[in-house]
Design a protein around this motif. Structure first.
Motif, PDB file in Angstrom:
ATOM      1  N   ARG A  71       0.845  -1.209   0.000  1.00 60.36           N
ATOM      2  CA  ARG A  71       0.000   0.000   0.000  1.00 60.36           C
ATOM      3  C   ARG A  71       0.873   1.249   0.000  1.00 60.36           C
ATOM      4  NH1 ARG A  71      -3.484  -3.022   3.489  1.00 60.36           N
ATOM      5  NH2 ARG A  71      -2.327  -2.252   5.304  1.00 60.36           N
ATOM      6  N   THR A  72       1.931   1.233   0.806  1.00 58.75           N
ATOM      7  CA  THR A  72       2.845   2.379   0.860  1.00 58.75           C
ATOM      8  C   THR A  72       3.456   2.660  -0.509  1.00 58.75           C
ATOM      9  OG1 THR A  72       3.367   1.913   3.185  1.00 58.75           O
ATOM     10  CG2 THR A  72       4.946   3.259   1.954  1.00 58.75           C
ATOM     11  N   LEU A  73       3.875   1.617  -1.185  1.00 55.33           N
ATOM     12  CA  LEU A  73       4.479   1.790  -2.499  1.00 55.33           C
ATOM     13  C   LEU A  73       3.452   2.250  -3.522  1.00 55.33           C
ATOM     14  CD1 LEU A  73       6.721  -1.409  -2.564  1.00 55.33           C
ATOM     15  CD2 LEU A  73       7.543   0.952  -2.514  1.00 55.33           C
ATOM     16  N   HIS A  74       2.302   1.614  -3.549  1.00 61.44           N
ATOM     17  CA  HIS A  74       1.327   1.894  -4.602  1.00 61.44           C
ATOM     18  C   HIS A  74       0.726   3.285  -4.491  1.00 61.44           C
ATOM     19  CE1 HIS A  74       0.707  -2.704  -5.260  1.00 61.44           C
ATOM     20  NE2 HIS A  74       1.767  -2.226  -5.877  1.00 61.44           N
ATOM     21  N   ARG A  75       0.535   3.763  -3.265  1.00 62.47           N
ATOM     22  CA  ARG A  75      -0.028   5.117  -3.145  1.00 62.47           C
ATOM     23  C   ARG A  75       0.964   6.181  -3.617  1.00 62.47           C
ATOM     24  NH1 ARG A  75       0.764   4.685   2.892  1.00 62.47           N
ATOM     25  NH2 ARG A  75      -1.252   3.608   2.914  1.00 62.47           N
ATOM     26  N   ARG A  76       2.234   5.754  -3.739  1.00 59.96           N
ATOM     27  CA  ARG A  76       3.246   6.668  -4.271  1.00 59.96           C
ATOM     28  C   ARG A  76       3.585   6.353  -5.727  1.00 59.96           C
ATOM     29  NH1 ARG A  76       6.172   9.339  -0.500  1.00 59.96           N
ATOM     30  NH2 ARG A  76       6.696  10.624  -2.313  1.00 59.96           N
ATOM     31  N   GLY A  77       2.833   5.451  -6.351  1.00 60.41           N
ATOM     32  CA  GLY A  77       3.066   5.130  -7.746  1.00 60.41           C
ATOM     33  C   GLY A  77       4.295   4.295  -8.005  1.00 60.41           C
ATOM     34  N   VAL A  78       4.736   3.540  -7.000  1.00 58.66           N
ATOM     35  CA  VAL A  78       5.937   2.710  -7.111  1.00 58.66           C
ATOM     36  C   VAL A  78       5.524   1.238  -7.087  1.00 58.66           C
ATOM     37  CG1 VAL A  78       8.178   2.144  -6.074  1.00 58.66           C
ATOM     38  CG2 VAL A  78       7.284   4.480  -5.932  1.00 58.66           C
ATOM     39  N   ARG A  79       6.128   0.443  -7.960  1.00 59.74           N
ATOM     40  CA  ARG A  79       5.829  -0.980  -8.003  1.00 59.74           C
ATOM     41  C   ARG A  79       6.633  -1.729  -6.942  1.00 59.74           C
ATOM     42  NH1 ARG A  79       5.521   1.115 -12.960  1.00 59.74           N
ATOM     43  NH2 ARG A  79       7.760   0.993 -13.412  1.00 59.74           N
ATOM     44  N   GLY A  80       6.068  -2.813  -6.447  1.00 60.03           N
ATOM     45  CA  GLY A  80       6.722  -3.619  -5.426  1.00 60.03           C
ATOM     46  C   GLY A  80       6.925  -5.043  -5.890  1.00 60.03           C
ATOM     47  N   TYR A  81       8.198  -5.481  -5.930  1.00 60.56           N
ATOM     48  CA  TYR A  81       8.551  -6.825  -6.374  1.00 60.56           C
ATOM     49  C   TYR A  81       9.066  -7.627  -5.175  1.00 60.56           C
ATOM     50  CZ  TYR A  81       8.599  -4.517 -10.968  1.00 60.56           C
ATOM     51  OH  TYR A  81       8.266  -3.790 -12.091  1.00 60.56           O
ATOM     52  N   VAL A  82       8.479  -8.782  -4.960  1.00 61.31           N
ATOM     53  CA  VAL A  82       8.849  -9.620  -3.824  1.00 61.31           C
ATOM     54  C   VAL A  82       9.858 -10.666  -4.278  1.00 61.31           C
ATOM     55  CG1 VAL A  82       8.023 -11.198  -2.045  1.00 61.31           C
ATOM     56  CG2 VAL A  82       6.602  -9.263  -2.752  1.00 61.31           C
ATOM     57  N   THR A  83      11.007 -10.698  -3.606  1.00 65.59           N
ATOM     58  CA  THR A  83      12.028 -11.697  -3.945  1.00 65.59           C
ATOM     59  C   THR A  83      11.657 -13.021  -3.289  1.00 65.59           C
ATOM     60  OG1 THR A  83      13.368 -11.002  -2.057  1.00 65.59           O
ATOM     61  CG2 THR A  83      13.833  -9.965  -4.156  1.00 65.59           C
ATOM     62  N   PHE A  84      11.420 -14.007  -4.118  1.00 65.83           N
ATOM     63  CA  PHE A  84      11.120 -15.371  -3.688  1.00 65.83           C
ATOM     64  C   PHE A  84      12.192 -16.265  -4.310  1.00 65.83           C
ATOM     65  CE2 PHE A  84       8.304 -18.991  -2.843  1.00 65.83           C
ATOM     66  CZ  PHE A  84       7.615 -18.561  -1.741  1.00 65.83           C
ATOM     67  N   ASN A  85      13.442 -15.808  -4.173  1.00 63.75           N
ATOM     68  CA  ASN A  85      14.510 -16.284  -5.051  1.00 63.75           C
ATOM     69  C   ASN A  85      15.493 -17.233  -4.384  1.00 63.75           C
ATOM     70  OD1 ASN A  85      15.379 -14.158  -3.446  1.00 63.75           O
ATOM     71  ND2 ASN A  85      16.777 -13.333  -4.973  1.00 63.75           N
ATOM     72  N   THR A  86      14.963 -18.215  -3.668  1.00 65.26           N
ATOM     73  CA  THR A  86      15.806 -19.300  -3.175  1.00 65.26           C
ATOM     74  C   THR A  86      15.326 -20.612  -3.757  1.00 65.26           C
ATOM     75  OG1 THR A  86      14.422 -19.724  -1.240  1.00 65.26           O
ATOM     76  CG2 THR A  86      16.202 -18.123  -0.979  1.00 65.26           C
ATOM     77  N   LEU A  87      16.191 -21.609  -3.676  1.00 67.07           N
ATOM     78  CA  LEU A  87      15.741 -22.961  -3.977  1.00 67.07           C
ATOM     79  C   LEU A  87      14.826 -23.420  -2.844  1.00 67.07           C
ATOM     80  CD1 LEU A  87      19.064 -24.615  -5.236  1.00 67.07           C
ATOM     81  CD2 LEU A  87      17.259 -23.510  -6.578  1.00 67.07           C
ATOM     82  N   VAL A  88      13.803 -24.173  -3.199  1.00 67.87           N
ATOM     83  CA  VAL A  88      12.794 -24.606  -2.229  1.00 67.87           C
ATOM     84  C   VAL A  88      12.830 -26.126  -2.137  1.00 67.87           C
ATOM     85  CG1 VAL A  88      10.331 -24.617  -1.677  1.00 67.87           C
ATOM     86  CG2 VAL A  88      11.368 -22.582  -2.705  1.00 67.87           C
ATOM     87  N   PHE A  89      12.894 -26.620  -0.930  1.00 64.59           N
ATOM     88  CA  PHE A  89      12.937 -28.060  -0.727  1.00 64.59           C
ATOM     89  C   PHE A  89      11.528 -28.648  -0.757  1.00 64.59           C
ATOM     90  CE2 PHE A  89      17.014 -27.310   1.917  1.00 64.59           C
ATOM     91  CZ  PHE A  89      17.779 -27.274   0.760  1.00 64.59           C
ATOM     92  N   ASP A  90      11.458 -29.964  -0.957  1.00 67.22           N
ATOM     93  CA  ASP A  90      10.159 -30.623  -1.104  1.00 67.22           C
ATOM     94  C   ASP A  90       9.233 -30.376   0.076  1.00 67.22           C
ATOM     95  OD1 ASP A  90       9.611 -32.038  -3.560  1.00 67.22           O
ATOM     96  OD2 ASP A  90      11.389 -33.224  -3.149  1.00 67.22           O
TER      97      ASP A  90
END
Length: 845
Positions: A71-90
């Protein structure tokens, strides 16, 4: 004057011809202070992690905080990208799926993913959220981009080791969004291809736990003898990236986003780097020349730098990437010590510091890397006085007792580590009284006499974000001042502490309407509130797949394969001497992993004539203009151990020999394994991030006959574009002028514990640093055989012919039931030249 106007017009035309949109400036945020700094300094997007599944495990937001962040980012017109960038185990896949659902529900603009299984799962569960392929996917070619596209990826974050020509070639071959790193720390290893933390500390870099072993000092051993290198003791510690000077060229290529590294950095760093790139991109987009001022350049270096440079973006120069003097932030070089007096140090000042000279209050450190060991503490402190001398030197004085002057020598370098002026430069972005960065608004007013007034606010750069409010009563006729443009601009432009500024006003007027200022103020506030609410609600998407269908792995029937099936032993060799030993041993297969790909054919013929299946290991990186490697490997007509996603995609495009996916594809769970096997691989070797028990579990999930596990090897801890051979054994800059010392010399890096880690080059002149100790699986072989595993690979690096013979003989004895796993462990410990370790196979209690 005419020439300047012509160049401005030409540059503007060229930029707008090549680019549909201005490249996005993407800033890092470890937590709230950095997030706010990025917004105020002009970021188009901010990337950040949560406290799980993030490649920066020490920082991040909680899932509960995520809606407020977005919400903080969007009300300022900024996009928010979430890093989900690890290997994931079973065992984490279900938790990962639930997290993805919550990320989508919170309104994330994209997720950044490394694991191909997670990318596939996200594409199914949250199809409305764009998926960005992390640089951890090691994508270096258009083929790698195309493979990522198969997993539902809409943007690829390319490896940092690519030059402008590489970027042009990739851009020409794909319409996918392309993102590059523009500023910040460089890893010496290709991202996603570093196993040093895993090997030496049980901390996986692919799981967000990098131990930064590349920033440690090493001794270079050439043919087992140490080579003096002066102050270049940090052989694997590169400088920091800086591409401001190349922005026009980068933008003409059509790069979608410019990424600033630094989720571990403070808010000052985020503010100053974001602001510098904001101004440069805006100027380049308008076709205007732009260079940061000398003060701004010094600020970028002062706020964090191990030495700024463009490095790989301008092509290969191995003399520049690693200076090797220090592994940490040094700030700005302030000068060199000339004389040391009893209470004062005289220095020759760095002339480049003229725009921001040394002054009282600055923090400095004396760098004695030429003569002092890395373990010794350095001298430094706050300057008390700075006194120019008659002979052009600077006299530096410190508080009483702050320094031990006997530990400072002429010739030592002086670095300014802190400049209070930097605090003042960053402060406006850190705690502004009103938003510094405002979104441009277009207002439209319909003012007709005897009708309600209508006020519409729309974002100029996003016209679909629009709200309309209407006055409760019709407008009357003006007795004195009727509605006009000047009056409305004054009243509606009073946006105070809101995140907006009025830039355009459209007026539809009829008659002689009157609108009191109180009405306009009320309507303006209502419209702003509605606009903020609309921006906050953007990008929220639902989920699409029921929890039961999060995974699509076929069930494995354990009756398919049993312990009774005889194990198959596969040998990987890297020298002719090792090949000679392997031929005597007659394993199931012999894999050649040679420096010179084009010298393989005679060796392949030897293996075939011995009646043994011959295989070839591919390079781990495929760059543009290296497609000849694809054609060559296909022409060999033998099974290929595939180490590159881009190469896999290229081989799949046509008729191909049997393909096996190696560890570097980073297969960490059954879902990613099934994806790769479904593409056409016969077997896979799991990522070295899995321990021995996880490998057994994976075998039971997908079928043990589909796994080839490595039971003996020197773990490939770093895989780097930077060539140690070229940098330290030649004066050359690349393979064109280095003289190929890699073909003559045997090189290793000795760490502070005395372990010598072998270094080898591949066909692309990329170096692999291997672990000194042999990682062997004797403790887990009984369990692996119970799980049905039948394919075991033994890999050799610098082993001699005799060592290869003895190691393989011991494994054969174990598999024949002649010795126990405990006997095998004890005997291997005496055979391996650097000792043995359980390494990444260790199973924690």
């Amino acid at each position: 004057m005419l020439r300047e106007l012509y160049h401005k017009a030409y540059n503007t035309f060229m930029l707008h011809t090549h680019l549909p949109t201005k490249p996005e400036i993407m800033s890092p945020a470890g937590y709230w202070p950095q997030l706010q700094a990025a917004i105020e300094a002009g970021a188009d997007a901010v990337y950040f992690g949560l406290q799980h599944f993030s490649a920066r495990a020490k920082v991040g937001f909680t899932l509960a905080e995520l809606p407020d962040v977005l919400r903080t980012l969007h009300r300022r017109g900024v996009r928010g990208y979430v890093t989900f960038n690890t290997l994931v185990f079973d065992h984490e896949l279900d938790v990962a799926a639930r997290n993805l659902e919550q990320i989508a529900a919170a309104g994330a603009d994209a997720i950044i993913v490394q694991d191909v299984g997670v990318a596939h799962m996200a594409h199914q569960i949250i199809p409305g959220v764009p998926i960005h392929a992390s640089t951890q996917m090691s994508i270096t070619s258009a083929e790698g981009v195309a493979l990522a596209q198969r997993f539902g990826v809409s943007r690829v974050i390319l490896a940092r080791e690519l030059a402008l020509d590489d970027l042009r070639a990739i851009r020409a071959a794909t319409d996918l969004e392309l993102e590059i790193f523009a500023h910040g720390a460089l890893c010496v290893s290709y991202s996603g291809q570093c196993f040093s933390s895993e090997a030496w500390g049980g901390r996986s870099a692919n799981r967000g736990q990098c131990a930064q072993t590349c920033r440690m000092p090493y001794t270079l051993l050439v043919n087992d003898r140490p080579v003096p290198l002066g102050d270049a003791r940090y052989l694997l510690s590169p400088g920091d990236l800086y591409v401001l000077d190349h922005l026009p060229a980068i933008m003409q290529i059509g790069i979608t986003a410019l990424k600033i590294e630094g989720r571990y950095k403070d808010a000052q760093y985020v503010a100053l780097t974001t602001n510098a790139y904001r101004k440069a991109v805006d100027a380049a987009w308008e076709g205007l020349p732009h260079q940061p001022s000398p003060v701004e350049s010094l600020q970028l270096e002062q706020v964090f730098s191990r030495g700024l440079g463009d490095y790989f973006i301008t092509g290969t120069n191995h003399q520049r990437v690693v200076r090797g003097r220090s592994p940490r932030h040094r700030g700005v070089l302030a000068g060199r010590v000339v004389r040391v007096l009893s209470e004062r140090v005289l220095i020759e000042a760095n002339p480049e510091l003229a725009a921001a000279p040394l002054k009282p209050g600055d923090g400095v450190v004396f760098d004695a890397a030429d003569w002092r060991s890395p373990q010794e503490p350095e001298e430094g402190g706050r300057l008390y006085h700075v006194i120019p001398t008659r002979d052009g030197l600077l006299g530096l004085e410190f508080a009483n007792g702050a320094l031990d002057f006997t530990r400072i020598r002429p010739g030592d370098l002086l670095w300014r580590t802190h400049d209070p002026d930097l605090d003042r430069a960053a402060r406006p972005f850190l705690a502004p009284a009103a938003p510094l960065r405002r979104q441009p608004l277009v207002a439209k007013v319909v003012a007709h006499e005897d009708a309600p007034l209508q006020l519409s606010f729309a974002l100029r750069d996003q016209r679909d974000v629009c709200v309309t409010v209407t006055s409760p009563q019709p407008l009357g006729s003006a007795q004195r001042r009727a509605v006009d443009v000047a009056y409305l601009r004054d009243q509606l432009g009073r946006l105070g502490t809101t995140p907006y500024e009025l830039v355009e006003l459209e007026l539809d007027i009829c008659g002689n309407p009157f609108a009191p200022s109180s009405l306009l103020n009320t309507l303006r506030r209502e419209a702003v509130d509605l606009l903020v609410q609309q921006q906050e609600q953007l990008h929220r998407v639902g989920t699409n797949v029921a929890p039961a269908s999060r995974r699509s792995v076929r069930p494995y029937d354990r009756r398919e394969v049993g312990v009774s099936i005889a194990p198959h032993l596969h040998l990987l060799v890297r020298t002719p001497e090792q090949l000679a030993a392997a031929l005597e041993l007659a394993p199931a297969t012999i894999t050649l992993d040679y420096l010179d790909l084009y010298g393989l054919e005679p060796a392949l013929n030897q293996i075939r004539q011995a009646g043994i299946v011959a295989r070839v290991a591919s390079p781990r990186i495929l760059k543009p203009h290296e497609q000849r490697i694809v054609h060559f490997l296909r022409r060999l007509d033998c099974p290929i151990l595939v180490r590159s996603g881009g190469l896999l995609h290229a081989l799949l495009a046509d008729e191909h020999p049997p393909l096996l996916g190696d560890f570097s594809l980073n297969t960490a769970n059954a879902l990613s394994a099934e994806i790769f096997l479904g593409l056409g691989l016969d077997r896979i070797t799991p990522t070295y991030d899995l321990n021995a028990a996880q490998i057994s579990a994976l075998a039971q999930a997908i079928g043990p006959e589909r796994i080839e596990t490595v039971a003996y090897q020197h773990l490939p801890v770093f895989h780097t574009e930077h060539c140690v051979f070229c940098r330290f054994l030649s004066d050359g800059t690349s393979s064109q002028d280095c003289g190929q010392p890699c073909e003559r010399e045997r090189v290793a890096l000795r760490d502070e514990r005395g372990r010598a880690h072998p270094v080898m080059a591949d066909v692309g002149c990329r170096n692999t640093v291997f672990g000194a100790e042999a990682q062997e699986a004797s403790r887990h072989l009984d369990a692996w055989r119970s799980a049905g595993l039948v394919h075991y690979r033994l890999e050799f690096v610098h082993e001699t012919r005799n060592e290869v013979l003895q190691v393989v003989d011991r494994f054969n004895a174990y598999f024949a039931g002649q010795i126990s796993a405990t006997d095998l462990q004890r005997q291997l410990a005496t055979l391996a030249p650097g000792g043995t370790t359980e390494g990444s196979l260790f199973v924690p209690v």
